[in-house]
Scaffold this motif. Sequence first.
Motif, short mmCIF file in Angstrom:
data_model
loop_
_atom_site.label_atom_id
_atom_site.label_comp_id
_atom_site.label_asym_id
_atom_site.label_seq_id
_atom_site.Cartn_x
_atom_site.Cartn_y
_atom_site.Cartn_z
N TYR A 13 0.84 -1.19 0.00
CA TYR A 13 0.00 0.00 0.00
C TYR A 13 0.89 1.25 0.00
N LYS A 70 -7.27 -14.02 9.39
CA LYS A 70 -8.51 -13.97 8.62
C LYS A 70 -9.51 -12.98 9.21
N SER A 71 -9.43 -12.76 10.53
CA SER A 71 -10.44 -11.96 11.21
C SER A 71 -10.36 -10.47 10.88
N PHE A 72 -9.18 -9.97 10.52
CA PHE A 72 -9.08 -8.52 10.28
C PHE A 72 -8.64 -8.16 8.87
N SER A 73 -8.28 -9.14 8.05
CA SER A 73 -7.78 -8.84 6.71
C SER A 73 -8.87 -8.28 5.81
N GLU A 74 -8.45 -7.52 4.80
CA GLU A 74 -9.36 -6.92 3.84
C GLU A 74 -8.83 -7.12 2.43
N GLY A 75 -9.74 -7.17 1.47
CA GLY A 75 -9.36 -7.22 0.06
C GLY A 75 -8.42 -8.37 -0.25
N ASP A 76 -7.34 -8.08 -1.00
CA ASP A 76 -6.41 -9.14 -1.38
C ASP A 76 -5.25 -9.27 -0.40
N GLU A 77 -5.43 -8.77 0.84
CA GLU A 77 -4.42 -8.99 1.87
C GLU A 77 -4.32 -10.46 2.24
N HIS A 88 -1.85 -2.95 7.44
CA HIS A 88 -3.19 -2.86 8.00
C HIS A 88 -3.15 -3.05 9.52
#
Length: 458
Positions: free
Chosen positions: A11, A105-112, A177
């Motif tokens: 990012y 998995k609990s806080f990831s977004e998009g293609d993270e 993130h």
Amino acid sequence: MNNSLWLQTAYPRETYPALDKDIECDVCIIGGGLSGIANAYFLAKEGKNVVLLEKDEILSGATGNSTGKLTVQHDIVYADLIKQFGRDNARIYYEVNRDAVSFGKSFSEGDELRNADSVLFSQSKYGTELLQDEKRAYDDIGIAGELGRNSELPLRTEATLMIQNEAQIHPVRLGQHLAKLAVKAGARIFEKSDVRLMDLKKRLLYTNSQNEIQFNELLLCTHYPIEALRGLQIMKLSVSRSYIVAAPANMPLTGQYISVDNPKRSVRTAFIDGKTHFLLSGEGHQAGMEKETQVHYETLSSELHSIYQLDPLKCGWSAQDPSTPDLIPYAGQISRSMPYVYLNTGFRKWGLSNSLASARIISDQIVGRQNKASSLYAPDRTGFGSFLMQALKNTGLVLKEFTGGHITRTHSPICTHMGCRTRWNEADQTWDCPCHGSRFRKDGSVLEGPATKPLDLG
């Protein structure tokens, strides 16, 4: 070519300031990789006054040069863990890493983060026997693993061992993130803030800009611990280097793969901003022991073309990984005599899930919460044969390299850690120390510890 895909596609950088004044904190964390950031997040969420110091830019070291696999399948490991630690401890290792995957998995977004099956595969009878032994360990521990012969790869496989619904991540984006979440929770992050002096008895740190940090508790999340001599951890860590190449591809894989036979290879794809990239890694060796490292990139590049029909090469990079003698990382108090200093290292190439698991262990210790893995990951855990042999091996290497290096590499700069002669690494354009794995940039500045001072290139 030598630039991590993750660092290239991170990012837009969130700029964190350099420390420019004296400060106080409950917890000071040295090291801005995923381990340090996760500790900062967990502890700030607990209401601790947290300061994180990074000598360069966060996530630019081991995390930014990893394969990006967030999984409990750490190669062939569980059969060995049962033999060394027993079934219950092997299950604990699995469970804390499983929880780490779930946290990602609990806080990831998009293609993270993307779900992916983790697959070990064999290409020989011996490799298949290893998989069968590992499957028995899975069954004993309670891991849902499937032994079969399923592979998307254009390779002859004898057998596969698969764990479904694991994860692969963009380690830098995910780390960026998490760093934002840590700051939102109250943590303070400082970049370009290199610790040059420690007074552990007074609980003081001094940076390269002569600023002072007063702390109550200290976490060393520096990949290779700069203060580990106190507990002799520095004599119990071996450091290995491996290589990764990546190329554009139109063949996204549903699984991420590791061969159990030689030559060892790791394969995955990454989906970033609508584009698929194919990653192939392997070609490992002990850190600092080779000068002409470009051959490893060339070998992997050749395999990309000949086996996977991919061309041209987009980028390549290398990673350096300390390992403990008994497969389990160090996470916890560095010694009983100094219970306010914590150590986190020795991830054995599996630093993504283990970084998150270890951060839970340490943060729980600091806030006084029970964690079932504390004794298993404790840096002061004892042992006999493997610890002794590793210490003797590493000590012998140090003595050999110290003496031989000063005779045969008389023009190479001297490592500022313990005085060994470095080797020039042409492919990565770095000075590498074969004694304890320190690395320096072409200009002599420190890239990776345990060294903290730059080379004298005069």
